[in-house]
Design a protein around this motif. Structure first.
Motif, PDB file in Angstrom:
ATOM      1  N   THR A 277      35.381  47.919  39.093  1.00  0.00           N
ATOM      2  CA  THR A 277      35.039  48.715  37.932  1.00  0.00           C
ATOM      3  C   THR A 277      33.668  48.337  37.446  1.00  0.00           C
ATOM      4  OG1 THR A 277      35.734  49.335  35.704  1.00  0.00           O
ATOM      5  CG2 THR A 277      36.107  47.069  36.338  1.00  0.00           C
ATOM      6  N   GLY A 278      33.113  49.122  36.519  1.00  0.00           N
ATOM      7  CA  GLY A 278      31.873  48.758  35.857  1.00  0.00           C
ATOM      8  C   GLY A 278      32.197  48.212  34.488  1.00  0.00           C
ATOM      9  N   THR A 279      31.319  48.474  33.501  1.00  0.00           N
ATOM     10  CA  THR A 279      31.567  47.931  32.168  1.00  0.00           C
ATOM     11  C   THR A 279      32.461  48.827  31.338  1.00  0.00           C
ATOM     12  OG1 THR A 279      29.616  49.016  31.243  1.00  0.00           O
ATOM     13  CG2 THR A 279      29.298  46.833  32.218  1.00  0.00           C
ATOM     14  N   GLY A 280      32.824  49.991  31.852  1.00  0.00           N
ATOM     15  CA  GLY A 280      33.564  50.952  31.053  1.00  0.00           C
ATOM     16  C   GLY A 280      34.878  50.428  30.518  1.00  0.00           C
ATOM     17  N   GLU A 281      35.569  49.560  31.273  1.00  0.00           N
ATOM     18  CA  GLU A 281      36.850  49.036  30.826  1.00  0.00           C
ATOM     19  C   GLU A 281      36.701  47.777  29.985  1.00  0.00           C
ATOM     20  OE1 GLU A 281      39.532  48.507  34.038  1.00  0.00           O
ATOM     21  OE2 GLU A 281      39.308  50.537  34.801  1.00  0.00           O
ATOM     22  N   LEU A 282      35.482  47.245  29.897  1.00  0.00           N
ATOM     23  CA  LEU A 282      35.255  46.040  29.120  1.00  0.00           C
ATOM     24  C   LEU A 282      35.001  46.385  27.658  1.00  0.00           C
ATOM     25  CD1 LEU A 282      32.808  44.040  31.452  1.00  0.00           C
ATOM     26  CD2 LEU A 282      35.301  43.930  31.386  1.00  0.00           C
ATOM     27  N   THR A 283      35.475  45.542  26.773  1.00  0.00           N
ATOM     28  CA  THR A 283      35.154  45.696  25.360  1.00  0.00           C
ATOM     29  C   THR A 283      33.697  45.282  25.133  1.00  0.00           C
ATOM     30  OG1 THR A 283      35.763  43.431  24.762  1.00  0.00           O
ATOM     31  CG2 THR A 283      37.541  45.086  24.797  1.00  0.00           C
ATOM     32  N   PRO A 284      33.099  45.706  24.031  1.00  0.00           N
ATOM     33  CA  PRO A 284      31.717  45.278  23.751  1.00  0.00           C
ATOM     34  C   PRO A 284      31.558  43.757  23.763  1.00  0.00           C
ATOM     35  CG  PRO A 284      32.328  47.086  22.314  1.00  0.00           C
ATOM     36  CD  PRO A 284      33.571  46.699  23.052  1.00  0.00           C
ATOM     37  N   ARG A 285      32.542  43.029  23.256  1.00  0.00           N
ATOM     38  CA  ARG A 285      32.469  41.567  23.243  1.00  0.00           C
ATOM     39  C   ARG A 285      32.528  41.011  24.659  1.00  0.00           C
ATOM     40  NH1 ARG A 285      30.358  38.189  19.506  1.00  0.00           N
ATOM     41  NH2 ARG A 285      31.777  36.550  18.822  1.00  0.00           N
ATOM     42  N   GLU A 286      33.356  41.614  25.502  1.00  0.00           N
ATOM     43  CA  GLU A 286      33.438  41.163  26.886  1.00  0.00           C
ATOM     44  C   GLU A 286      32.136  41.417  27.633  1.00  0.00           C
ATOM     45  OE1 GLU A 286      38.272  41.678  27.630  1.00  0.00           O
ATOM     46  OE2 GLU A 286      36.889  43.320  28.118  1.00  0.00           O
ATOM     47  N   VAL A 287      31.502  42.555  27.353  1.00  0.00           N
ATOM     48  CA  VAL A 287      30.205  42.840  27.972  1.00  0.00           C
ATOM     49  C   VAL A 287      29.184  41.789  27.537  1.00  0.00           C
ATOM     50  CG1 VAL A 287      28.274  44.473  28.068  1.00  0.00           C
ATOM     51  CG2 VAL A 287      30.629  45.316  28.194  1.00  0.00           C
ATOM     52  N   GLU A 288      29.244  41.396  26.274  1.00  0.00           N
ATOM     53  CA  GLU A 288      28.326  40.384  25.761  1.00  0.00           C
ATOM     54  C   GLU A 288      28.547  39.045  26.468  1.00  0.00           C
ATOM     55  OE1 GLU A 288      26.763  38.934  21.344  1.00  0.00           O
ATOM     56  OE2 GLU A 288      28.692  39.967  21.553  1.00  0.00           O
ATOM     57  N   VAL A 289      29.808  38.657  26.644  1.00  0.00           N
ATOM     58  CA  VAL A 289      30.123  37.409  27.351  1.00  0.00           C
ATOM     59  C   VAL A 289      29.663  37.495  28.803  1.00  0.00           C
ATOM     60  CG1 VAL A 289      31.996  35.933  28.174  1.00  0.00           C
ATOM     61  CG2 VAL A 289      32.052  36.821  25.833  1.00  0.00           C
ATOM     62  N   TRP A 290      29.921  38.633  29.428  1.00  0.00           N
ATOM     63  CA  TRP A 290      29.510  38.836  30.831  1.00  0.00           C
ATOM     64  C   TRP A 290      27.996  38.703  30.970  1.00  0.00           C
ATOM     65  CZ3 TRP A 290      29.595  44.221  33.598  1.00  0.00           C
ATOM     66  CH2 TRP A 290      29.400  44.050  34.987  1.00  0.00           C
ATOM     67  N   ARG A 291      27.260  39.285  30.031  1.00  0.00           N
ATOM     68  CA  ARG A 291      25.802  39.203  30.068  1.00  0.00           C
ATOM     69  C   ARG A 291      25.342  37.737  29.960  1.00  0.00           C
ATOM     70  NH1 ARG A 291      22.445  43.311  28.817  1.00  0.00           N
ATOM     71  NH2 ARG A 291      24.073  44.353  27.602  1.00  0.00           N
ATOM     72  N   LEU A 292      25.999  36.977  29.097  1.00  0.00           N
ATOM     73  CA  LEU A 292      25.613  35.575  28.931  1.00  0.00           C
ATOM     74  C   LEU A 292      25.957  34.756  30.182  1.00  0.00           C
ATOM     75  CD1 LEU A 292      26.644  34.976  25.213  1.00  0.00           C
ATOM     76  CD2 LEU A 292      24.349  35.326  26.148  1.00  0.00           C
ATOM     77  N   ILE A 293      27.080  35.060  30.812  1.00  0.00           N
ATOM     78  CA  ILE A 293      27.413  34.417  32.088  1.00  0.00           C
ATOM     79  C   ILE A 293      26.299  34.675  33.096  1.00  0.00           C
ATOM     80  CG2 ILE A 293      28.962  34.483  34.092  1.00  0.00           C
ATOM     81  CD1 ILE A 293      31.249  35.134  32.148  1.00  0.00           C
ATOM     82  N   ALA A 294      25.853  35.936  33.147  1.00  0.00           N
ATOM     83  CA  ALA A 294      24.859  36.344  34.136  1.00  0.00           C
ATOM     84  C   ALA A 294      23.488  35.744  33.872  1.00  0.00           C
ATOM     85  CB  ALA A 294      24.767  37.866  34.189  1.00  0.00           C
ATOM     86  N   THR A 295      23.216  35.327  32.640  1.00  0.00           N
ATOM     87  CA  THR A 295      21.929  34.704  32.343  1.00  0.00           C
ATOM     88  C   THR A 295      21.972  33.195  32.530  1.00  0.00           C
ATOM     89  OG1 THR A 295      22.480  34.590  29.976  1.00  0.00           O
ATOM     90  CG2 THR A 295      21.238  36.515  30.736  1.00  0.00           C
ATOM     91  N   GLY A 296      23.114  32.669  32.992  1.00  0.00           N
ATOM     92  CA  GLY A 296      23.183  31.268  33.385  1.00  0.00           C
ATOM     93  C   GLY A 296      23.834  30.339  32.390  1.00  0.00           C
ATOM     94  N   LEU A 297      24.451  30.857  31.328  1.00  0.00           N
ATOM     95  CA  LEU A 297      25.092  29.986  30.352  1.00  0.00           C
ATOM     96  C   LEU A 297      26.471  29.558  30.823  1.00  0.00           C
ATOM     97  CD1 LEU A 297      24.197  31.599  26.898  1.00  0.00           C
ATOM     98  CD2 LEU A 297      22.870  30.028  28.320  1.00  0.00           C
ATOM     99  N   ASP A 298      26.809  28.289  30.581  1.00  0.00           N
ATOM    100  CA  ASP A 298      28.157  27.842  30.865  1.00  0.00           C
ATOM    101  C   ASP A 298      29.048  28.123  29.655  1.00  0.00           C
ATOM    102  OD1 ASP A 298      27.553  25.877  28.991  1.00  0.00           O
ATOM    103  OD2 ASP A 298      27.311  24.282  30.475  1.00  0.00           O
ATOM    104  N   ASN A 299      30.329  27.757  29.768  1.00  0.00           N
ATOM    105  CA  ASN A 299      31.269  28.101  28.698  1.00  0.00           C
ATOM    106  C   ASN A 299      30.882  27.470  27.362  1.00  0.00           C
ATOM    107  OD1 ASN A 299      32.581  29.388  30.734  1.00  0.00           O
ATOM    108  ND2 ASN A 299      34.531  28.332  30.506  1.00  0.00           N
ATOM    109  N   ALA A 300      30.413  26.226  27.407  1.00  0.00           N
ATOM    110  CA  ALA A 300      30.042  25.545  26.158  1.00  0.00           C
ATOM    111  C   ALA A 300      28.873  26.253  25.485  1.00  0.00           C
ATOM    112  CB  ALA A 300      29.693  24.084  26.445  1.00  0.00           C
ATOM    113  N   ALA A 301      27.887  26.673  26.276  1.00  0.00           N
ATOM    114  CA  ALA A 301      26.726  27.357  25.704  1.00  0.00           C
ATOM    115  C   ALA A 301      27.100  28.734  25.163  1.00  0.00           C
ATOM    116  CB  ALA A 301      25.626  27.483  26.751  1.00  0.00           C
ATOM    117  N   ILE A 302      28.000  29.425  25.863  1.00  0.00           N
ATOM    118  CA  ILE A 302      28.468  30.727  25.371  1.00  0.00           C
ATOM    119  C   ILE A 302      29.210  30.551  24.057  1.00  0.00           C
ATOM    120  CG2 ILE A 302      30.023  32.669  25.847  1.00  0.00           C
ATOM    121  CD1 ILE A 302      29.378  32.277  28.820  1.00  0.00           C
TER     122      ILE A 302
END
Length: 254
Positions: free
Chosen positions: A183-208
């Motif tokens: 799937t793409g982002t369509g099934e993700l909530t806005p908050r999930e998209v935000e978390v996904w974006r932060l994962i993709a920019t290299g942040l670990d769980n603590a930084a997120i």
């Protein structure tokens, strides 16, 4: 009597296969298969790992075809896989193992930090990547981590690799299905998209957790949901999907 064939040669390097449980009562050692086209590298990796009672090197193989045959026979828990090899490279072997032995984890090795083959191996199903000059302690820790089902790639190295070698499709729409995902982002909530974006920019769980001012357990819950909706197995594949979908680009991820 004929000598051993290529298909059986990996068995000849089996060491202490029957004593893998000696390091801790009731806790079997992690069975490791070493794959590299250079015999000295294979032997060196085996010697590095042999003092660790939590690990048991059960075989070695010199190319991807031998690796698949040996894995089917020896049933290792983790395959330490060189990326660039003759006959069948580490990417092809990883894809075969993901198809034939989905419970077997692959830890990819490369001489170079920035290697497009590493991204291909992660796409094919590798659970992690290390450069070949890692310390014995780092290698052992990485094997235990991928055996536990986690991905092993330093977040910043992961994003540098993927931003260099993964490009979004032309006119990519983040809401459209991304290659290799369900799937793409369509099934993700806005908050999930935000978390996904932060994962993709290299942040670990603590930084997120700090960036969004939420608990790390909440971050983990978001990530579990994101992985399920994107149909990705781990953090590495989630980052690849983010670039392929156009959610992030090399320009915005640094």
């Amino acid at each position: 009597m004929t000598g051993p064939t290529d298909a059986t040669r990996a068995t000849d390097t089996t060491r202490a296969t029957d004593t893998t449980d000696t390091h801790a009562p009731g806790t079997p050692a992690i069975r490791v298969l070493i794959v590299d086209d250079q015999p000295l590298v294979r032997r060196g990796l085996s010697l590095i790992l042999s003092p660790d009672p939590s690990l048991a090197v059960v075989g070695e193989a010199g190319d991807g075809e031998q690796a698949v045959a040996a894995a089917l026979r020896l049933r290792p828990d983790v395959v330490v896989m060189d990326i660039r090899m003759p006959v069948l490279d580490g990417v092809g072997a990883t894809a075969e193992l993901a198809r034939l032995l989905p419970g077997c984890r692959v830890l990819a090795l490369s001489t170079f930090d920035m290697d497009e083959y590493v991204v291909a191996a992660l796409r094919a199903g590798a659970h992690g990547f290390l450069p070949k000059d890692v310390s014995p302690e780092e290698l052992g820790s990485a094997i235990r981590t991928v055996h536990a089902g986690e991905a092993v790639v330093a977040p910043r190295l992961l994003t540098r690799l993927i931003s260099a070698y993964v490009r979004a499709p032309v006119a990519a729409d983040p809401r459209s299905p991304s290659a290799g995902t369900g799937t793409g982002t369509g099934e993700l909530t806005p908050r999930e998209v935000e978390v996904w974006r932060l994962i993709a920019t290299g942040l670990d769980n603590a930084a997120i957790s700090l960036a969004l001012e939420i608990s790390q357990s909440t971050v983990k819950n978001y990530i579990t949901s994101i992985f399920g909706k994107l149909d990705v197995r781990d953090r590495a594949q989630a980052v690849i999907a983010a670039y392929e979908s156009g959610l992030v680009t090399a320009r915005t991820s640094g």
